[in-house]
Design a protein around this motif. Structure first.
Motif, PDB file in Angstrom:
ATOM      1  N   UNK A 186       0.789  -1.240   0.000  1.00 23.87           N
ATOM      2  CA  UNK A 186       0.000   0.000   0.000  1.00 23.87           C
ATOM      3  C   UNK A 186       0.821   1.290   0.000  1.00 23.87           C
ATOM      4  N   UNK A 187       1.935   1.391   0.704  1.00 25.86           N
ATOM      5  CA  UNK A 187       2.658   2.668   0.731  1.00 25.86           C
ATOM      6  C   UNK A 187       2.972   3.192  -0.670  1.00 25.86           C
ATOM      7  N   UNK A 188       2.594   4.449  -0.912  1.00 30.57           N
ATOM      8  CA  UNK A 188       2.836   5.090  -2.196  1.00 30.57           C
ATOM      9  C   UNK A 188       1.731   4.912  -3.209  1.00 30.57           C
ATOM     10  N   UNK A 189       0.811   3.977  -2.988  1.00 29.19           N
ATOM     11  CA  UNK A 189      -0.269   3.743  -3.960  1.00 29.19           C
ATOM     12  C   UNK A 189      -1.342   4.823  -3.827  1.00 29.19           C
ATOM     13  N   UNK A 190      -1.705   5.410  -4.946  1.00 30.09           N
ATOM     14  CA  UNK A 190      -2.762   6.425  -4.954  1.00 30.09           C
ATOM     15  C   UNK A 190      -4.133   5.823  -5.215  1.00 30.09           C
ATOM     16  N   UNK A 191      -4.165   4.720  -5.960  1.00 32.03           N
ATOM     17  CA  UNK A 191      -5.420   4.092  -6.363  1.00 32.03           C
ATOM     18  C   UNK A 191      -5.382   2.626  -5.964  1.00 32.03           C
ATOM     19  N   UNK A 192      -6.468   2.153  -5.356  1.00 34.70           N
ATOM     20  CA  UNK A 192      -6.593   0.737  -5.008  1.00 34.70           C
ATOM     21  C   UNK A 192      -7.810   0.180  -5.724  1.00 34.70           C
ATOM     22  N   UNK A 193      -7.593  -0.839  -6.532  1.00 36.75           N
ATOM     23  CA  UNK A 193      -8.679  -1.525  -7.240  1.00 36.75           C
ATOM     24  C   UNK A 193      -8.947  -2.835  -6.520  1.00 36.75           C
ATOM     25  N   UNK A 194     -10.100  -2.948  -5.875  1.00 36.17           N
ATOM     26  CA  UNK A 194     -10.463  -4.169  -5.170  1.00 36.17           C
ATOM     27  C   UNK A 194     -11.079  -5.155  -6.148  1.00 36.17           C
ATOM     28  N   UNK A 195     -10.197  -5.795  -6.912  1.00 41.92           N
ATOM     29  CA  UNK A 195     -10.629  -6.869  -7.793  1.00 41.92           C
ATOM     30  C   UNK A 195     -11.215  -8.000  -6.945  1.00 41.92           C
ATOM     31  N   UNK A 196     -10.643  -8.210  -5.767  1.00 41.71           N
ATOM     32  CA  UNK A 196     -11.184  -9.140  -4.760  1.00 41.71           C
ATOM     33  C   UNK A 196     -12.223  -8.352  -3.956  1.00 41.71           C
ATOM     34  N   UNK A 197     -13.418  -8.283  -4.498  1.00 39.33           N
ATOM     35  CA  UNK A 197     -14.414  -7.327  -4.014  1.00 39.33           C
ATOM     36  C   UNK A 197     -15.034  -7.684  -2.669  1.00 39.33           C
ATOM     37  N   UNK A 198     -14.850  -8.898  -2.190  1.00 38.53           N
ATOM     38  CA  UNK A 198     -15.377  -9.279  -0.881  1.00 38.53           C
ATOM     39  C   UNK A 198     -14.334  -9.147   0.228  1.00 38.53           C
ATOM     40  N   UNK A 199     -13.156  -8.692  -0.104  1.00 36.68           N
ATOM     41  CA  UNK A 199     -12.079  -8.619   0.870  1.00 36.68           C
ATOM     42  C   UNK A 199     -12.315  -7.514   1.887  1.00 36.68           C
ATOM     43  N   UNK A 200     -12.039  -7.827   3.149  1.00 41.06           N
ATOM     44  CA  UNK A 200     -12.082  -6.848   4.236  1.00 41.06           C
ATOM     45  C   UNK A 200     -10.673  -6.453   4.674  1.00 41.06           C
ATOM     46  N   UNK A 201      -9.664  -6.826   3.891  1.00 38.93           N
ATOM     47  CA  UNK A 201      -8.275  -6.658   4.314  1.00 38.93           C
ATOM     48  C   UNK A 201      -7.846  -5.205   4.421  1.00 38.93           C
TER      49      UNK A 201
END
Length: 326
Positions: A42-57
């Motif tokens: 995650x560090x440095x990422x501006x955009x997160x795409x939750x392809x794993x859409x059920x994830x609570x991580x």
């Protein structure tokens, strides 16, 4: 045109591939990760795409999100990412509204037709090589209450009305001249006794969690059946089991359950009048490609400074529907 320092794709299983993700890779510096390595990626990422859409991580990994500005969820429901820290932040959330609407509507119509025509009984008789004549019900004239008046609920309403089914909606506010539902009520319990089928497609929020409880099932008629294509947690599972065992309602079609996956020894598997599918009502062939293409389109908009599609109100928990969208 600037591009984000990094787009992070959270996936499950093997690294996904699709034309849409190829486009994303052309637009940005893309990193793929799984739940176990999310905090480190995650560090440095501006955009997160939750392809794993059920994830609570993301909740647990949140302290590592030092540059995150936008989260896109490959689903209509965004409840896995609506935790307090994200809601209080400036991070924007978008969903994949529009991809599943028609497919889920077809699933609901198919289940209503199957129930009215007794196809399950016919299949059972065929397996037993038993010729058994019986009568069935008309689909036209059945009364359906759609609980949840967003894009999926509206697609369901339009398709059901096209075959002569009487449809009404239940939502957060009363609408007396709705183009899809005709009338929308905010009094769920007071309205439930009037309907043959109740379709649960509301977003999962604190106000909708467990909305189908013992009181709701007691309000439904003994002939009525529930279809849940929203989230399993909309339903109090124990109350549903008791309602089915006691004959308080005639049956249930469950594409989602709580818990999910449903354990092999759970009583819902064998209760009469219950039909279960594995959270697949909207998953027609090519659905993953459509999700990735939608994200790629939104990423292009984001880089160009344009308005994004499907921006979620994180306080409400869904994409608000304006009157112009109905």
């Amino acid at each position: 045109m600037s591009k984000p320092a990094r787009v992070l794709v959270l996936h499950e299983g093997p690294q996904p591939r699709s034309p849409g993700l190829d486009t994303v890779s052309e637009l940005a510096d893309v990193t793929f990760t799984d739940e176990a390595h999310l905090a480190g990626a995650l560090p440095g990422a501006e955009v997160l795409y939750l392809h794993h859409f059920l994830s609570h991580a993301l909740r647990e990994a949140w302290p590592a999100a030092d540059a995150l500005r936008w989260v896109h969820v490959a689903a209509a429901g965004v409840d896995p990412v609506l935790f307090e820290d994200l809601i209080a932040s400036d991070v924007m959330v978008t969903n994949s509204r529009g991809v599943f609407d028609d497919a889920i509507a077809e699933y609901v119509l198919g289940q209503i037709i199957s129930g009215a025509k007794g196809f399950r009984d016919s299949w059972d008789a065929q397996r037993e090589h038993r010729w058994q004549h019986r009568e069935s019900d008309r689909v036209a004239g059945q009364r359906v209450l759609v609980v949840g008046t967003g894009a999926i609920g509206r697609s369901i309403a339009r398709l059901l009305r096209a075959v002569g089914i009487e449809v009404r909606g239940a939502g957060r506010r009363v609408i007396t001249d709705d183009p899809d539902f005709g009338h929308v009520t905010d009094d769920l319990l007071g309205t439930l006794p009037e309907f043959d089928w109740v379709v649960a497609v509301a977003p999962l929020t604190e106000s909708t969690r467990g909305m189908f409880d013992a009181q709701a099932f007691a309000a439904m008629g003994e002939h009525a059946r529930l279809i849940n294509v929203g989230r399993g947690e909309l339903v109090r599972t124990g109350a549903l089991v008791r309602a089915l065992e006691d004959g308080a309602i005639a049956g249930a079609v469950l594409d989602v359950t709580d818990p999910e996956p449903l354990p092999a020894d759970h009583p819902l598997w064998t209760l009469p009048g219950v039909s279960i599918s594995a959270h697949q009502s909207g998953d027609v062939r090519g659905w993953r490609d459509e999700l990735d293409t939608l994200f790629a389109d939104n990423l292009g908009r984001w880089q160009r400074g344009e308005e994004l599609r499907n921006v979620v109100d994180t306080e409400l928990g869904y994409v608000p529907t304006t009157r112009s969208q109905t």
